[in-house]
Design a protein around this motif. Sequence first.
Motif, PDB file in Angstrom:
ATOM      1  N   MET C   1     -24.122 -28.599 -28.165  1.00  0.00           N
ATOM      2  CA  MET C   1     -24.770 -28.545 -27.247  1.00  0.00           C
ATOM      3  C   MET C   1     -25.370 -29.091 -27.156  1.00  0.00           C
ATOM      4  O   MET C   1     -26.700 -27.911 -26.536  1.00  0.00           O
ATOM      5  CB  MET C   1     -23.016 -28.773 -25.892  1.00  0.00           C
ATOM      6  N   SER C   5     -33.039 -31.982 -19.400  1.00  0.00           N
ATOM      7  CA  SER C   5     -33.527 -31.259 -17.902  1.00  0.00           C
ATOM      8  C   SER C   5     -34.524 -33.107 -18.372  1.00  0.00           C
ATOM      9  O   SER C   5     -35.881 -32.584 -18.314  1.00  0.00           O
ATOM     10  CB  SER C   5     -34.881 -30.715 -17.968  1.00  0.00           C
ATOM     11  N   TYR C  18     -29.248 -33.907 -15.504  1.00  0.00           N
ATOM     12  CA  TYR C  18     -29.971 -32.869 -16.885  1.00  0.00           C
ATOM     13  C   TYR C  18     -28.435 -34.715 -17.673  1.00  0.00           C
ATOM     14  O   TYR C  18     -28.028 -34.813 -17.305  1.00  0.00           O
ATOM     15  CB  TYR C  18     -29.276 -32.007 -16.590  1.00  0.00           C
ATOM     16  N   ARG C  20     -26.231 -33.633 -20.940  1.00  0.00           N
ATOM     17  CA  ARG C  20     -25.996 -33.484 -22.402  1.00  0.00           C
ATOM     18  C   ARG C  20     -25.664 -34.208 -23.062  1.00  0.00           C
ATOM     19  O   ARG C  20     -24.563 -35.341 -22.973  1.00  0.00           O
ATOM     20  CB  ARG C  20     -24.354 -32.795 -21.497  1.00  0.00           C
ATOM     21  N   ASP C  26     -23.306 -37.317 -21.560  1.00  0.00           N
ATOM     22  CA  ASP C  26     -22.710 -36.977 -19.869  1.00  0.00           C
ATOM     23  C   ASP C  26     -23.865 -36.490 -18.764  1.00  0.00           C
ATOM     24  O   ASP C  26     -24.758 -35.777 -20.204  1.00  0.00           O
ATOM     25  CB  ASP C  26     -21.708 -35.903 -20.010  1.00  0.00           C
ATOM     26  N   ASP C  28     -25.043 -34.541 -15.906  1.00  0.00           N
ATOM     27  CA  ASP C  28     -25.529 -32.784 -14.850  1.00  0.00           C
ATOM     28  C   ASP C  28     -26.002 -33.288 -13.480  1.00  0.00           C
ATOM     29  O   ASP C  28     -27.198 -33.746 -13.807  1.00  0.00           O
ATOM     30  CB  ASP C  28     -25.294 -32.191 -15.102  1.00  0.00           C
ATOM     31  N   PHE C  29     -26.057 -33.182 -12.588  1.00  0.00           N
ATOM     32  CA  PHE C  29     -26.869 -32.776 -11.444  1.00  0.00           C
ATOM     33  C   PHE C  29     -28.253 -31.606 -11.310  1.00  0.00           C
ATOM     34  O   PHE C  29     -27.349 -30.534 -11.262  1.00  0.00           O
ATOM     35  CB  PHE C  29     -25.889 -32.981 -10.259  1.00  0.00           C
ATOM     36  N   ARG C  30     -29.263 -31.963 -11.301  1.00  0.00           N
ATOM     37  CA  ARG C  30     -30.307 -31.129 -11.362  1.00  0.00           C
ATOM     38  C   ARG C  30     -30.143 -30.098 -10.151  1.00  0.00           C
ATOM     39  O   ARG C  30     -31.469 -31.553  -9.384  1.00  0.00           O
ATOM     40  CB  ARG C  30     -31.143 -31.475 -12.788  1.00  0.00           C
ATOM     41  N   LYS C  31     -29.457 -29.552  -9.131  1.00  0.00           N
ATOM     42  CA  LYS C  31     -30.039 -29.530  -8.047  1.00  0.00           C
ATOM     43  C   LYS C  31     -31.694 -28.731  -7.588  1.00  0.00           C
ATOM     44  O   LYS C  31     -31.456 -29.084  -6.338  1.00  0.00           O
ATOM     45  CB  LYS C  31     -28.589 -28.375  -7.603  1.00  0.00           C
ATOM     46  N   SER C  32     -32.141 -28.206  -8.197  1.00  0.00           N
ATOM     47  CA  SER C  32     -33.553 -27.716  -7.842  1.00  0.00           C
ATOM     48  C   SER C  32     -34.111 -28.420  -8.009  1.00  0.00           C
ATOM     49  O   SER C  32     -35.618 -28.024  -7.956  1.00  0.00           O
ATOM     50  CB  SER C  32     -33.587 -26.733  -9.107  1.00  0.00           C
ATOM     51  N   SER C  33     -34.114 -29.640  -8.188  1.00  0.00           N
ATOM     52  CA  SER C  33     -35.263 -30.863  -8.756  1.00  0.00           C
ATOM     53  C   SER C  33     -35.824 -31.397  -6.927  1.00  0.00           C
ATOM     54  O   SER C  33     -34.519 -31.649  -5.940  1.00  0.00           O
ATOM     55  CB  SER C  33     -34.589 -32.430  -8.998  1.00  0.00           C
ATOM     56  N   ALA C  37     -32.994 -32.843  -4.641  1.00  0.00           N
ATOM     57  CA  ALA C  37     -32.197 -31.673  -5.175  1.00  0.00           C
ATOM     58  C   ALA C  37     -30.406 -32.822  -5.409  1.00  0.00           C
ATOM     59  O   ALA C  37     -29.890 -32.315  -5.602  1.00  0.00           O
ATOM     60  CB  ALA C  37     -31.704 -31.458  -3.465  1.00  0.00           C
ATOM     61  N   LYS C  39     -29.177 -35.200  -6.574  1.00  0.00           N
ATOM     62  CA  LYS C  39     -28.812 -36.334  -6.408  1.00  0.00           C
ATOM     63  C   LYS C  39     -29.117 -36.881  -6.458  1.00  0.00           C
ATOM     64  O   LYS C  39     -29.925 -37.580  -7.049  1.00  0.00           O
ATOM     65  CB  LYS C  39     -28.588 -36.298  -4.437  1.00  0.00           C
ATOM     66  N   LEU C  40     -27.681 -38.715  -6.590  1.00  0.00           N
ATOM     67  CA  LEU C  40     -28.050 -39.644  -7.322  1.00  0.00           C
ATOM     68  C   LEU C  40     -27.494 -40.311  -7.542  1.00  0.00           C
ATOM     69  O   LEU C  40     -26.522 -40.387  -6.365  1.00  0.00           O
ATOM     70  CB  LEU C  40     -27.786 -39.693  -9.399  1.00  0.00           C
ATOM     71  N   MET C  45     -25.807 -42.919 -11.654  1.00  0.00           N
ATOM     72  CA  MET C  45     -24.664 -42.575 -12.025  1.00  0.00           C
ATOM     73  C   MET C  45     -24.241 -42.683 -12.920  1.00  0.00           C
ATOM     74  O   MET C  45     -22.910 -42.902 -13.830  1.00  0.00           O
ATOM     75  CB  MET C  45     -23.539 -42.406 -10.576  1.00  0.00           C
TER      76      MET C  45
END
Lengths: 150, 398, 471
Positions: C1, C5, C18, C20, C26, C28-33, C37, C39-40, C45
């Motif tokens: 897989m 980032s 992210y 994948r 797919d 995924d939410f990169r919450k440290s951005s 934060a 959110k998209l 989406m």
Amino acid sequence: MSSEAAAAPKTNGWEPKIVAFCCNWCSYGGADSAGMGRFQQPASARIIRVMCSGRIDPLHVFNAFLEGADAVLVTGCHIGDCHYVNGNDKTKIKYKFLENVVRELGLEKERLQLNWISASEGEKFANFIRDVTEQIKKIGPSPLKPEGVV
Amino acid sequence: MSQDSQTIKTAHQIVMQKGEMYVGWSTKEDVRKRGGSGGLVTSMLAAALEKKLVDAVVVLKKMNEFEAVPIITSDVNEVLNSAGSLHSVPSNFAKLIANRNLKVALPAKGCDVRGIIEQGKRNAINLDNTFIVGLNCGGSMHPVVTREMLEVMYKIKPEDVHGEEIEKGKLIFETKDGKEHAITIDELEEKGYGRRESCRYCTIKIPNNADIACGNWGVTGDLAGKATFVEITSEKGAKLLQNAIDAGYIQVQKPDEKGVAARSKIKGVMEGLGKKWKDKVFVPMDNRLEYFRKELENCIDCGACKAVCPTCSCGDVSKCTEFHFRGDAYRMSMYHLVRFLHLADSCIGCGQCADVCPVDIPLTRLYRRFANPVQEQLKYEPGMDMRKPPFFEAKLEV
Amino acid sequence: MNAYSTICPGCNFGCGLYIRENGTIDLDFRKSSPANAGKLCRFGMSLPRLYKPVKSMVEGKETTPEEAAKEAARRISASKGSVAFLSLGNTTCEEVLAFQKLAVPYLCTGANFDALPKDVYLTLSVGIPYTEIEAAKHIVLFIDPYEQYPLTVRRLLSAKKKGAKITSVWWKDLPLADENIRPADISKLQLTKDSLVISDFHPLSDAEQVKSVLSLAKNAGAKVTFLKPFANSTGAYVLSKDAKQKSFAQLVEDINKGTVKTLFCLESDPSTLIPSETLSKLTNLIIQTGHASAGTAKANVVIAHEPLYRKKGTLINNEGRGQALGGAGTNGLEALGIIAGTKFEFDSLHDAVKKALGIQAVDEFLIPKYDRPAYGAIQAAAKPPEAKTTLVSVYNPFMWFGLPDDNDFVELNLNTVRALKLLKGGTLKIKSNGSTIEKKFKVAPVQDNILLTGNRFGIEKGSITPVEISR
């Protein structure tokens, strides 16, 4: 007294819109016998016939409210009398959830009601519609009514 | 070498059973060093993969101190090099493994486990093929909030942070110079930092709904910080642990009574704190319709809350989206009404929806407002066992 | 897989996420951005829908990227003197630099800098940090943040929580605004030096409108920031600061006149910007891109490289933050090299980018210092009053990328519905330039005689189109 006065402008000449879901075998028959028996009832109800009250998805009720219904009634056969054996047991489950959402949302409890009415209970049906209409006239139009819809 | 085979021999004599408790650690030195609490979980996952108990393992691939990506891997080395548990990675793995038909082992916090079980009920995950390694969890933190908290409250540069730990109600950061910086969680949360809101009122601290529950609570004496306390909660869990012992990846011993008592005491205190928070957050309120309308008026229909929701398994075509049209001028969106209804029995309060909402709607709080009364009345706790969601029952029992 | 980032290409906000790859794509939410934060928005989406695989083609026949690039090089040198190069800022800074070398004869970054004074270039190119939006006392919006730049909404709400007043200059009341002013009543707008003006700047921006926003801010001493629609708009503009450029309007005119016969587009879909009758006048449409689009279906030559998330390189968001993409792919540079007849080395281009930004390393948590010089007084021509009824196109990421969305309706107010006796659940006929369309409508707090849409119906003339409406 003062609360009545406050509610007065809302009710002045205003006729609520009530959506009544009726099952084909019992409560729709009840509505029919209400007409046949010439029981007095207001013109506020819009009856939607479904084959079974178990068919009424909470989504239908939400849709009725969002399109401007002031009250929504869910009616069906008495428990044990369902034409499809246990359809109204499922109604009870769905209604439980639906009721929770509508109450938590902050709508008055009069706006959503459940009643079991058999095909022979024409008078019960007429009384039910009349009572609900009176209750809704007191509390006024639904806050979910879209802009521009009366 | 001879010592190693000795270990395996003695290990073989133990036959793991449901309900038993142990204290254990990895036999691999580098895993012990890198992973927290003796590296037991990492080694157990690696052993499951190595011995073909599973085909894949979910691990966190660490990007930096604040960032890790969950990935599914079949490479043992990738498992052994994974990040271990990070308090600032509030992810949920249920959706990651859903609809993939995998034979998989994965670590999971309480809310992950609940999400996985709910997906299992909806046939999106085959639970017979899923080995869930539960992790004790006192709460997770949002990485952006954590960064700000380090700068504002701790006055340290996020880049200097080396490690983190929660101990005795304090959140401790260790910097690269070896110094420890501690502030009580109460103080942090009063200032709006600390754990995510949903973690504060969560009451699942030891995930007994998983196959095996692991954590550092109850590890006492010399072993403190160097071993993991495990409680076997299912046959699968027993198999998983036995497999790791047989493979020579881990060593275990019986915990002392003091440890067992300490663990249940911490659990009790944390759960009590969670209940207190719950009463604090969910105060009864009037004029709720206005409140919900106000909170939802900024919604941009992105659908992230549904996409991330670990209990939703509808896919793209679902009631909440198919009956929602952006051109409808309704006072409240059909999407949210349907979700309020569907989550009334299923919401596990994981907080993912609020985390990903682009306009910061406190969605978890809204969903819980609808879920709390229903779940209490029906005595239904989603994700804790295999009981069918009441909405799908044929008859209302309560 | 594989997990990457990456940064959302939907606009210049710089949202981290992210991606994948596992047979399917797919999110995924990169919450440290730091920008979002994790959110998209609605477009973010939808990214798996955007990243449709693309194949290299020459006149409809599949080929390798190298062959396609060689064919592109042949066609470009054959039509020397009538080639234009367009890249709207959807690609990495490194590719932008390589592209510039190629595009010396006719470079177009999509922005109409010609019509604007030189000293506003950097003010338009680099916005202010989002933390300054959150700290502002008075915010004036010339955009609809919900539709156009959704991730600004939470910054605005945060500012509001801290006590900021939000004024919106828009055709529709916005839920978060404390004060709603209609664009025609702009004289009612009160600005002070504590105000922050948020507007946007894009290829179809009206220069007079941009000038009037600049001059309003200038006269009040207010801060001003421009949001932009492409992931690396800021990077593309900053790096092209000293390059000779043609405006977008000029490009369209030159194609219409026939002086531009070959158009090379890098990571840009011309079909979302240039009318199809204009595009059909080209002899050669060459598109180098990482995902399929309406444009690649029309192009004579398609050079396929990796999608953005698999690329190696740097993007610069609206704040000026350098953001590294998490991929390793450089075959976009290789293709550009074949066309330019040279070899582009990633490392040296990357060094050049860092030098241009004055930074040692790309760090998403640091915003480099930008020189946003004060600009001189600007004369903005008074805007002609809007015609009786107008259709206003609200440009959003779905429109820039030609991605279908659930937006097949127009917004109008209740007065209009009543005046035309429109039926609930019915449609509205909209007539413009001789063609009539029938659309659903949504009742919203919109100005009288204004129709708002986030969709492209094909009857528009620019962003504001006079129309006739009936039941």
